[in-house]
Design a protein around this motif. Structure first.
Motif, PDB file in Angstrom:
ATOM      1  N   MET A   1      18.936 -40.852  17.398  1.00 16.71           N
ATOM      2  CA  MET A   1      17.698 -41.542  17.787  1.00 16.71           C
ATOM      3  C   MET A   1      17.941 -43.039  17.828  1.00 16.71           C
ATOM      4  N   THR A   2      17.296 -43.695  18.739  1.00 14.39           N
ATOM      5  CA  THR A   2      17.460 -45.139  18.851  1.00 14.39           C
ATOM      6  C   THR A   2      16.143 -45.801  18.462  1.00 14.39           C
ATOM      7  N   ILE A   3      15.845 -45.721  17.175  1.00 16.58           N
ATOM      8  CA  ILE A   3      14.593 -46.278  16.659  1.00 16.58           C
ATOM      9  C   ILE A   3      14.939 -47.513  15.836  1.00 16.58           C
ATOM     10  N   ASP A   4      14.472 -48.648  16.301  1.00 13.04           N
ATOM     11  CA  ASP A   4      14.730 -49.917  15.611  1.00 13.04           C
ATOM     12  C   ASP A   4      13.439 -50.326  14.894  1.00 13.04           C
ATOM     13  N   ARG A   5      13.447 -50.238  13.559  1.00 11.60           N
ATOM     14  CA  ARG A   5      12.218 -50.546  12.803  1.00 11.60           C
ATOM     15  C   ARG A   5      12.267 -51.988  12.315  1.00 11.60           C
ATOM     16  N   ARG A   6      11.318 -52.779  12.758  1.00 10.60           N
ATOM     17  CA  ARG A   6      11.248 -54.177  12.337  1.00 10.60           C
ATOM     18  C   ARG A   6      10.002 -54.401  11.485  1.00 10.60           C
ATOM     19  N   SER A   7      10.174 -55.104  10.382  1.00 10.78           N
ATOM     20  CA  SER A   7       9.056 -55.368   9.476  1.00 10.78           C
ATOM     21  C   SER A   7       8.736 -56.852   9.469  1.00 10.78           C
ATOM     22  N   PHE A   8       7.462 -57.178   9.454  1.00 10.11           N
ATOM     23  CA  PHE A   8       7.021 -58.573   9.461  1.00 10.11           C
ATOM     24  C   PHE A   8       6.124 -58.813   8.261  1.00 10.11           C
ATOM     25  N   ALA A   9       6.058 -60.090   7.852  1.00 13.79           N
ATOM     26  CA  ALA A   9       5.373 -60.429   6.603  1.00 13.79           C
ATOM     27  C   ALA A   9       3.876 -60.143   6.682  1.00 13.79           C
ATOM     28  N   ASP A  10       3.284 -60.422   7.828  1.00 15.39           N
ATOM     29  CA  ASP A  10       1.825 -60.279   7.930  1.00 15.39           C
ATOM     30  C   ASP A  10       1.425 -60.070   9.392  1.00 15.39           C
ATOM     31  N   LYS A  11       0.135 -59.810   9.598  1.00 17.49           N
ATOM     32  CA  LYS A  11      -0.356 -59.469  10.941  1.00 17.49           C
ATOM     33  C   LYS A  11      -0.206 -60.608  11.953  1.00 17.49           C
ATOM     34  N   PRO A  12      -0.521 -61.853  11.581  1.00 22.27           N
ATOM     35  CA  PRO A  12      -0.340 -62.940  12.561  1.00 22.27           C
ATOM     36  C   PRO A  12       1.120 -63.103  12.994  1.00 22.27           C
ATOM     37  N   THR A  13       2.049 -62.956  12.034  1.00 20.93           N
ATOM     38  CA  THR A  13       3.472 -63.096  12.395  1.00 20.93           C
ATOM     39  C   THR A  13       3.889 -61.968  13.326  1.00 20.93           C
ATOM     40  N   LEU A  14       3.471 -60.751  13.006  1.00 18.71           N
ATOM     41  CA  LEU A  14       3.799 -59.618  13.885  1.00 18.71           C
ATOM     42  C   LEU A  14       3.245 -59.856  15.291  1.00 18.71           C
ATOM     43  N   ALA A  15       1.985 -60.277  15.366  1.00 21.37           N
ATOM     44  CA  ALA A  15       1.348 -60.479  16.680  1.00 21.37           C
ATOM     45  C   ALA A  15       2.134 -61.484  17.514  1.00 21.37           C
ATOM     46  N   LYS A  16       2.544 -62.572  16.866  1.00 22.51           N
ATOM     47  CA  LYS A  16       3.287 -63.624  17.580  1.00 22.51           C
ATOM     48  C   LYS A  16       4.650 -63.093  18.049  1.00 22.51           C
ATOM     49  N   GLU A  17       5.348 -62.392  17.182  1.00 25.98           N
ATOM     50  CA  GLU A  17       6.684 -61.894  17.541  1.00 25.98           C
ATOM     51  C   GLU A  17       6.611 -60.824  18.637  1.00 25.98           C
ATOM     52  N   LEU A  18       5.635 -59.929  18.537  1.00 24.71           N
ATOM     53  CA  LEU A  18       5.504 -58.887  19.561  1.00 24.71           C
ATOM     54  C   LEU A  18       5.108 -59.524  20.901  1.00 24.71           C
ATOM     55  N   ALA A  19       4.222 -60.517  20.850  1.00 21.01           N
ATOM     56  CA  ALA A  19       3.836 -61.211  22.084  1.00 21.01           C
ATOM     57  C   ALA A  19       5.048 -61.884  22.724  1.00 21.01           C
ATOM     58  N   GLU A  20       5.918 -62.467  21.900  1.00 18.39           N
ATOM     59  CA  GLU A  20       7.122 -63.111  22.457  1.00 18.39           C
ATOM     60  C   GLU A  20       8.061 -62.083  23.071  1.00 18.39           C
TER      61      GLU A  20
ATOM     62  N   LEU B   1       7.651 -43.493  29.867  1.00 20.10           N
ATOM     63  CA  LEU B   1       9.061 -43.728  29.524  1.00 20.10           C
ATOM     64  C   LEU B   1       9.802 -44.478  30.622  1.00 20.10           C
ATOM     65  N   ARG B   2       9.178 -44.588  31.794  1.00 19.63           N
ATOM     66  CA  ARG B   2       9.798 -45.414  32.845  1.00 19.63           C
ATOM     67  C   ARG B   2       9.433 -46.866  32.558  1.00 19.63           C
ATOM     68  N   THR B   3      10.108 -47.416  31.558  1.00 22.99           N
ATOM     69  CA  THR B   3       9.803 -48.777  31.113  1.00 22.99           C
ATOM     70  C   THR B   3      11.069 -49.451  30.600  1.00 22.99           C
TER      71      THR B   3
ATOM     72  N   VAL C   1       7.807 -39.019  21.683  1.00 25.86           N
ATOM     73  CA  VAL C   1       8.322 -40.356  22.014  1.00 25.86           C
ATOM     74  C   VAL C   1       9.592 -40.625  21.209  1.00 25.86           C
ATOM     75  N   LEU C   2       9.525 -40.336  19.920  1.00 27.79           N
ATOM     76  CA  LEU C   2      10.650 -40.651  19.027  1.00 27.79           C
ATOM     77  C   LEU C   2      11.890 -39.831  19.367  1.00 27.79           C
ATOM     78  N   ARG C   3      11.679 -38.650  19.963  1.00 27.97           N
ATOM     79  CA  ARG C   3      12.810 -37.771  20.317  1.00 27.97           C
ATOM     80  C   ARG C   3      13.169 -37.859  21.793  1.00 27.97           C
ATOM     81  N   SER C   4      12.563 -38.795  22.511  1.00 28.04           N
ATOM     82  CA  SER C   4      12.751 -38.836  23.970  1.00 28.04           C
ATOM     83  C   SER C   4      14.122 -39.357  24.385  1.00 28.04           C
ATOM     84  N   GLY C   5      14.787 -40.067  23.466  1.00 27.63           N
ATOM     85  CA  GLY C   5      16.058 -40.689  23.839  1.00 27.63           C
ATOM     86  C   GLY C   5      15.885 -42.122  24.307  1.00 27.63           C
TER      87      GLY C   5
END
Ligand code: 6PG
Length: 231
Positions: A1-20, A183-185, A218-222
Motif C-alpha cells: 500500500m502506498t499510504i503516506d500518513r502525515r500528522s500536523f500539530a493543529d487544525k489551522p496548520t493542517l489547513a494551511k499545509e493541505l491548501a499548499e 482515482l483518475r487524479t 480507496v486504501l487498497r486501490s493502489g
C-alpha cells in the motif's frame, strides 16, 4: 500500500499545509494541461482548508473547475448542501473566478434523469483531476460510499462519472462520483481530524471486508494516498 500518513500539530496548520499541497497540484495541472479540476468533500471537517485554499492568490483561478466528490440531494439554500459550503468558504476572494460544477441538478430525488443531467455536466471535466480530497466518516465511509449503500458495489466499480446512492447512515439520498472516476487524479488526499478517526483509519488499514468500511476500497486501490491528520 502506498499510504503516506502525515500528522500536523493543529487544525489551522493542517489547513494551511493541505491548501499548499492542493494549490501546487492546481498550478502544475494548469502548466501541463491548461486547466485544473479538483473534487473536494463536504461535511464538517474541510471548512478551514477551503478558506485557506480560496485565499491563495498565485493561482489562475479562472482556469480552475471545482466540484464535489459527493453531494446530499438538497438545493444550495439548504444548510446540508456541500455546494453551499464550498461557495461560502472557498469560492470567495481570489477563488471567486473559479468555475463550480454542482452535483445536485434539481428536483426531489436523484432519479435517472437527474443523474443523467449531472453526468452530462461532469462529462465536460478535463481528463484527470489535479487533486481529489476525501473525508471519512466514523463508520468508514468516504465520498458517499456508505456501508449498506444500495448501489455501493456499482459506485466502487463503475466508470460513472456519478451515481445515486441511498444508505441508512446517509441522511438524504446522495449522488457521488464513482471510485474509478475519483482515482483518475494526480493527487489523492484523505483529510481526517481527531483521535477517533485515526483509530477508524487504523482499523480500515487492517484486514476485513470493503463492504464494512468502504474507505478500504480507496486504501487498497493502489493509488498513492496522502493522509492529512491532526488531533
Ligand atoms: O457530504 C459528505 O458528508 C461527505 O463528503 C462525506 O464523505 C464526508 O467527507 C464524511 O462524512 C466526513 O464528514 P465530517 O467531516 O463531517 O466528519
Amino acid at each position: 500500500m502506498t499510504i503516506d500518513r502525515r500528522s500536523f500539530a493543529d487544525k489551522p496548520t493542517l489547513a494551511k499545509e493541505l491548501a499548499e499541497a492542493v494549490a501546487d497540484r492546481i498550478r502544475t495541472a494548469i502548466a501541463e494541461r491548461g486547466t485544473a479540476a479538483i473534487a473536494v468533500s463536504g461535511g464538517s471537517t474541510p471548512a478551514r482548508f477551503f478558506q485557506a485554499l480560496g485565499k491563495t492568490k498565485d493561482i489562475d483561478w479562472d482556469k480552475v473547475i471545482v466540484t464535489l466528490v459527493d453531494e446530499r440531494w438538497v438545493d444550495e439554500t439548504n444548510d446540508r448542501s456541500n455546494a453551499l459550503l464550498v461557495n461560502e468558504r472557498m469560492l470567495q476572494g481570489p477563488a471567486a473566478t473559479a468555475r463550480f460544477f454542482p452535483l445536485y441538478s434539481g428536483g426531489d430525488a436523484p432519479d435517472a434523469a437527474a443523474v443523467a443531467k449531472t453526468n452530462a455536466l461532469l462529462a465536460q471535466l478535463p481528463g484527470p483531476f489535479a487533486a481529489v480530497v476525501l473525508g471519512m466518516g466514523s463508520d468508514g465511509h468516504t465520498a458517499s460510499f456508505f456501508p449498506g449503500g444500495d448501489t455501493l458495489a456499482e459506485a466502487l466499480t463503475a466508470e460513472g462519472p456519478a451515481i445515486a446512492i441511498r444508505a441508512p447512515g446517509a441522511g438524504e439520498p446522495r449522488i457521488t462520483f464513482t471510485l474509478p472516476r475519483l482515482l483518475r487524479t494526480d493527487g489523492l488526499y484523505l483529510h481526517i481530524e481527531g483521535e477517533e478517526k485515526a483509530d477508524v483509519l487504523d482499523t480500515a488499514l487492517g484486514d476485513g471486508p470493503i463492504e464494512d468500511m468502504p474507505i478500504r476500497a480507496v486504501l487498497r486501490s493502489g493509488h498513492a494516498v496522502t493522509v492529512y491528520w491532526c488531533p
